[in-house]
Each structure stands twice: as structure tokens, then as C-alpha cells.
Design a protein around this motif. Sequence first.
Motif, PDB file in Angstrom:
ATOM      1  N   TYR A 384       8.593  37.371  -7.312  1.00 52.54           N
ATOM      2  CA  TYR A 384       8.149  36.183  -6.810  1.00 52.54           C
ATOM      3  C   TYR A 384       6.663  36.487  -5.938  1.00 52.54           C
ATOM      4  N   THR A 385       5.725  35.786  -6.275  1.00 52.87           N
ATOM      5  CA  THR A 385       4.191  35.971  -5.705  1.00 52.87           C
ATOM      6  C   THR A 385       3.682  34.553  -5.136  1.00 52.87           C
ATOM      7  N   ASP A 386       2.989  34.599  -3.988  1.00 53.28           N
ATOM      8  CA  ASP A 386       2.115  33.427  -3.620  1.00 53.28           C
ATOM      9  C   ASP A 386       0.646  33.491  -4.121  1.00 53.28           C
ATOM     10  N   TYR A 387      -0.009  32.433  -4.592  1.00 47.69           N
ATOM     11  CA  TYR A 387      -1.217  32.615  -5.055  1.00 47.69           C
ATOM     12  C   TYR A 387      -2.428  31.698  -4.379  1.00 47.69           C
ATOM     13  N   GLY A 388      -2.039  30.311  -4.289  1.00 50.73           N
ATOM     14  CA  GLY A 388      -2.728  29.544  -3.576  1.00 50.73           C
ATOM     15  C   GLY A 388      -4.211  29.267  -4.502  1.00 50.73           C
ATOM     16  N   ALA A 389      -4.283  29.729  -5.597  1.00 46.68           N
ATOM     17  CA  ALA A 389      -5.449  29.587  -6.568  1.00 46.68           C
ATOM     18  C   ALA A 389      -5.513  27.951  -6.824  1.00 46.68           C
ATOM     19  N   GLU A 390      -6.923  27.608  -7.246  1.00 48.38           N
ATOM     20  CA  GLU A 390      -7.037  26.218  -7.628  1.00 48.38           C
ATOM     21  C   GLU A 390      -8.258  26.133  -8.360  1.00 48.38           C
ATOM     22  N   PHE A 391      -8.592  25.042  -9.120  1.00 49.05           N
ATOM     23  CA  PHE A 391      -9.521  24.789  -9.994  1.00 49.05           C
ATOM     24  C   PHE A 391      -9.731  22.865  -9.971  1.00 49.05           C
ATOM     25  N   VAL A 392     -10.799  22.672 -10.055  1.00 47.52           N
ATOM     26  CA  VAL A 392     -11.185  21.181 -10.304  1.00 47.52           C
ATOM     27  C   VAL A 392     -11.491  20.788 -11.494  1.00 47.52           C
ATOM     28  N   ALA A 393     -10.789  19.531 -11.957  1.00 47.75           N
ATOM     29  CA  ALA A 393     -11.369  19.011 -13.441  1.00 47.75           C
ATOM     30  C   ALA A 393     -11.297  17.504 -13.225  1.00 47.75           C
ATOM     31  N   ILE A 394     -11.909  16.846 -14.108  1.00 52.09           N
ATOM     32  CA  ILE A 394     -12.014  15.402 -14.223  1.00 52.09           C
ATOM     33  C   ILE A 394     -10.723  15.060 -14.914  1.00 52.09           C
ATOM     34  N   ALA A 395     -10.038  13.997 -14.544  1.00 54.52           N
ATOM     35  CA  ALA A 395      -8.978  13.661 -15.313  1.00 54.52           C
ATOM     36  C   ALA A 395      -8.528  12.266 -15.036  1.00 54.52           C
ATOM     37  N   ASN A 396      -7.514  11.986 -15.770  1.00 55.44           N
ATOM     38  CA  ASN A 396      -6.678  10.663 -15.191  1.00 55.44           C
ATOM     39  C   ASN A 396      -5.329  10.736 -15.914  1.00 55.44           C
ATOM     40  N   ALA A 397      -4.390   9.531 -15.673  1.00 59.25           N
ATOM     41  CA  ALA A 397      -2.996   9.597 -15.833  1.00 59.25           C
ATOM     42  C   ALA A 397      -2.867   9.822 -17.273  1.00 59.25           C
ATOM     43  N   PHE A 398      -3.695   9.522 -18.245  1.00 62.60           N
ATOM     44  CA  PHE A 398      -3.527   9.587 -19.612  1.00 62.60           C
ATOM     45  C   PHE A 398      -3.961  10.708 -20.359  1.00 62.60           C
ATOM     46  N   ASP A 399      -4.556  11.662 -19.746  1.00 69.02           N
ATOM     47  CA  ASP A 399      -5.372  12.722 -20.071  1.00 69.02           C
ATOM     48  C   ASP A 399      -4.106  13.630 -20.891  1.00 69.02           C
ATOM     49  N   ASN A 400      -4.285  13.724 -22.101  1.00 68.67           N
ATOM     50  CA  ASN A 400      -3.197  14.749 -22.743  1.00 68.67           C
ATOM     51  C   ASN A 400      -3.664  15.984 -23.109  1.00 68.67           C
ATOM     52  N   ARG A 401      -4.838  16.530 -22.618  1.00 70.65           N
ATOM     53  CA  ARG A 401      -5.259  17.845 -22.925  1.00 70.65           C
ATOM     54  C   ARG A 401      -4.367  18.739 -22.036  1.00 70.65           C
ATOM     55  N   PRO A 402      -4.036  19.942 -22.803  1.00 71.97           N
ATOM     56  CA  PRO A 402      -3.237  20.841 -22.054  1.00 71.97           C
ATOM     57  C   PRO A 402      -3.818  21.945 -21.159  1.00 71.97           C
ATOM     58  N   VAL A 403      -2.789  22.213 -20.376  1.00 70.34           N
ATOM     59  CA  VAL A 403      -3.464  22.953 -19.439  1.00 70.34           C
ATOM     60  C   VAL A 403      -2.354  24.411 -19.733  1.00 70.34           C
ATOM     61  N   GLY A 404      -2.936  25.609 -19.961  1.00 71.51           N
ATOM     62  CA  GLY A 404      -2.188  26.797 -20.135  1.00 71.51           C
ATOM     63  C   GLY A 404      -1.948  27.682 -19.278  1.00 71.51           C
ATOM     64  N   PHE A 405      -0.722  28.234 -18.799  1.00 73.82           N
ATOM     65  CA  PHE A 405      -0.331  29.519 -17.732  1.00 73.82           C
ATOM     66  C   PHE A 405       0.236  30.449 -18.538  1.00 73.82           C
ATOM     67  N   ARG A 406      -0.599  31.669 -18.536  1.00 70.63           N
ATOM     68  CA  ARG A 406       0.028  32.756 -19.027  1.00 70.63           C
ATOM     69  C   ARG A 406       0.343  33.652 -17.945  1.00 70.63           C
ATOM     70  N   VAL A 407       1.632  34.127 -17.788  1.00 71.41           N
ATOM     71  CA  VAL A 407       1.850  35.223 -16.959  1.00 71.41           C
ATOM     72  C   VAL A 407       2.017  36.653 -17.569  1.00 71.41           C
ATOM     73  N   TYR A 408       1.011  37.504 -16.788  1.00 74.69           N
ATOM     74  CA  TYR A 408       0.896  38.831 -17.352  1.00 74.69           C
ATOM     75  C   TYR A 408       1.537  39.990 -16.282  1.00 74.69           C
ATOM     76  N   ILE A 409       2.072  41.264 -16.912  1.00 74.24           N
ATOM     77  CA  ILE A 409       2.418  42.132 -16.293  1.00 74.24           C
ATOM     78  C   ILE A 409       1.381  43.084 -16.225  1.00 74.24           C
ATOM     79  N   ASP A 410       0.826  43.711 -15.377  1.00 72.18           N
ATOM     80  CA  ASP A 410      -0.356  44.573 -15.414  1.00 72.18           C
ATOM     81  C   ASP A 410       0.133  46.091 -15.156  1.00 72.18           C
ATOM     82  N   GLY A 411      -0.073  46.806 -16.074  1.00 71.61           N
ATOM     83  CA  GLY A 411       0.340  48.211 -15.731  1.00 71.61           C
ATOM     84  C   GLY A 411      -0.805  49.209 -16.074  1.00 71.61           C
ATOM     85  N   PRO A 412      -0.520  50.516 -16.041  1.00 74.59           N
ATOM     86  CA  PRO A 412      -1.539  51.696 -16.130  1.00 74.59           C
ATOM     87  C   PRO A 412      -1.833  51.503 -17.636  1.00 74.59           C
ATOM     88  N   HIS A 413      -1.191  50.922 -18.630  1.00 74.95           N
ATOM     89  CA  HIS A 413      -1.241  51.171 -19.946  1.00 74.95           C
ATOM     90  C   HIS A 413      -1.982  49.813 -20.501  1.00 74.95           C
TER      91      HIS A 413
END
Length: 492
Positions: A384-413
Motif C-alpha cells: 500500500y502506497t500513497d502518491y498524490g500524483a495528478e494530471f489535468v485534461a479537458i473532458a466532459n461526462a460523455f468522454d469515452n477515451r480510456p485512461v490506463g494505469f499500469r502497476v509495476y514492481i521495480d527491481g534490480p533486474h
Amino acid sequence: MKRVVLGLFAAVVLHACAAHEKTGDRAAAVGDWKAAYASYRQALASEPDSPEIKLKFDAARTKALQDARQRAQTCAQVNDWNCALAESDFALSVEPGNAEIASFRAHAAQRVAMAQLDTAVEQAQQGQYAEAASLMDRALELSPVPEVKAHAEDVRRIITTQGRAQADRYLHEGNFIAAHELAQLVLRLDASASAWAQNIAAEYEHFITEEVERLSREGDAARAQRDWGRAQQSYGAALSLRQGGRAAPLEAYVRHMALADQRIAGRDWNGAAEAYHVALRTGQDDGFANHQLERVQLRPYRFVLHSVLVTPGRPDGRAWVGASNDIFTRLANRVTQMARQRGMTDLVKDLAMSIPHENRPQLRIEVHHPDGMHLTTQGRHGIYTDYGAEFVAIANAFDNRPVGFRVYIDGPHGSELLGSVDVPVHELVERRDVSLEGASILSLRLSTVSDSRQPGPYGGMAHVVPAPPPGARPPGARPPPPGRGHVASPTH
């Protein structure tokens, strides 16, 4: 300048004159004297002082008149009186004062009128009263002689007598529209039927009033269900019976609501907004159009990525990192069970923070921005981690464009994809606070708020820069992890 304009006008007139003359020449060459006469007449109107054109016109006129008179006589001999009438009409247009042609034309018109009245009698006897009346009127216009008038009276009598009986039958059957139309026809031909026709008109008006209200109520029901197409059909049917009334503004309202839906389907946001504005101006909105107008307006939104909670271990039970043991296994099972049953509670957070340090992966989230940007957070340890990251985009309540979130584990390899979630922009705009789940992601918490900034700004994240082609890397440089590009330093 005036001379130039006059010169251009003269050139245009001369060109038109020459074109008409050539057309007349071609018609005269094949013996089509009517067409030649018409073309030379136009040419002469453009150039009245041309002796050559006048000569051609006079010759064509004489030939056309001779042909018309000859054809008229031929048609009369075989009792083709419609042909005879047409030819004599043309002949009279060429030579209006010719008494002989006028007399022949009157005889032909009488024969045509009598034939039309014969047909009208047949139509009236077959119940085709409107068609019979129309033929009767045309016959009387063609020839006002006593014989035609007497025959027309026969037609009128059949229409008024039989038509009146038929209108009464329509009324008895409940066919008020047909009864009223036929009664009005009878009244036009027989003024003495006034009282009878008025009674039918009253029945008709009562029926129309009730039918308009019934159709309007059907439209109301469909409008309440937001079925704009069915509502428009019902209101339109009411208006086809009677213009005006309450159906008129309602039909305009649902028509523009349907138009707004069509424009939304085509992502024409401005067009949809205009359609909603027009719908509002009808004064028939119950609040829905105003609500939809608010939803369709494009405005900046700030999308905030608050936190992520992932499963403590892999699907097979092993920890993402570090060695598994009994303590880890018990905690992992407890966190997963409670998160799926109760959601993100404080107790779930406390349990997630109790996972042993050696079993806490370094999590990083990449965001596929709806405008095409590819962003990433910094890596942080813990399931569990907190981020508080953000971005701004022009949109409305009918906008069906997808926003994708990919969760990665970073390691030495390198980086390992733990899970991904896609969500349409309109869901974030409408719900404002969401918790997304997917595969090994127990909760990805997001919120959306209106923002005054223009699209593009972001915080707590950095651009993911596409990796350069292999040949462009400096010698000895390590390639980026599979599936990723270079990552710039996050902004704060």
C-alpha cells in the motif's frame, strides 16, 4: 467602368443569340418546326434588328403553323381529341386571331371535356368522388358550352347523392377523417348540405381533439422515459392532425434532444450543446436538458492518483519480493480477505503496513493520459502506497477515451508488470471518487475535481520517454527494462 460592363452585357446577349440561332438551325434541319420556331423567337428577342434571324423566324413560324393545323386535323379524324386540342392550342399561340383555328379548338375542347366527364361519371359510381370532382372542374374550365354543363350536372348529382350516403357510413364506422373530407366535398358542390356537413364537422372536431390529446399523452410517456424517437413520432402524429397546441413545442424539444444524442455519439460536443440550448428555449425542459448541457460542456479536470493497494503476494502465494514465511502468509491472507470484503478501511491499511519490510515491493504506476501522454510516478516500497500524483485534461461526462494505469514492481533486474486497469474518462468525471480493481490490484483510488488550468500540467509524475533505437544508445549503455522507455525525474 460603365462602358466595360455594357460591353460585357452585349457580349453575353450576342452569345445567347448565337446559341439560340444554332439550336433553331439544327431543329429546322430535321423538320422540327415547333422547336425551330421557339429557338428563333428567342434569338430574335436578343437581336431584333437581325434580318437573317427574322427571315428564319418567319419561315419557321409558317412551317410550324402548317404542321400544327395538319396534325390537329389528322388527330381529329381518328378521334384523338386530346392531340387535336394540344395542336390547336399551339396554333393559336402562333396566330391568336385566327377564327378558324379558334373554332376548331373550341370543338376539340368540348370533345375532350365530354370524355373527361364520362370518366368522372365512372369514377363517381366507383366511389372515387374527389377524383370525379377534379375531372368535372377541369372539364368545365375547358369548355363552358351547355352540353358540357349538363353532363357536369350529372357528375355533380352522383357525387352529392352517393357521397353523402358514403360519408354517413364513414361516420357510423368511426372513420371521422374520411367522413369530414367527403362531407366538405359534398358541401362544395351542394350548398343545401350545410347543416348536415356542420354536424359531421362537429363530430370530426371532437374526434381530432381527443386523438391529439391521446397522441400527446403517448409522447409524454415516451419523453419521461427519454425515448426521444418515439416521443417525436407521437407528437408529430398529433401535429399532423392539428397544428399548434401543446404538442408543437414538445415535438421541437424531443427533436433537439434526439439531435443532441446523435451529436454526442459522433463526439460533436459543441453541436450537442447547441441542440440542448435550443431544447431549453422551447420552455419544455424538466431539468434534464439543463443537466445534460452541464455534462456535455468541455472543461479542465484534475485527476488525482491517491494510492494503490496490491495483493501482498503472487497468485501462487509467494511474496512479490523476499522469502515467504508463516507470518507473511497469515498477514497476506488477512489483508487480501478483508480488502475484498470491506474495501479500503483503516484496518486494511494498518495490516498492509504490517507486511515485513523484506516482503514489500517497490511499486510504481504508469499512467496513459487520455491525450496520449505517458507518465509515471516514483517507485515506493510497500503493498500500500500513497502518491498524490495528478494530471489535468479537458473532458466532459460523455468522454469515452480510456485512461490506463499500469502497476509495476521495480527491481534490480528491471520492471515487472503486476496489473493494469483501464477506465473511461467519463466514469472518472461522473463518479469523482473511485476505487478501481483488477487482477492483483485490490484498490487504485482516484478522485476528479474541476480545475481552472489548461490541459497538460501534471504533478508527482514524469514523462516516460520512448527508448531510442538500439543503434542510438551509447556504447556500453544498459537498455531500459522490457516494455518501457526512459523515465525522467518526477515533478512535485
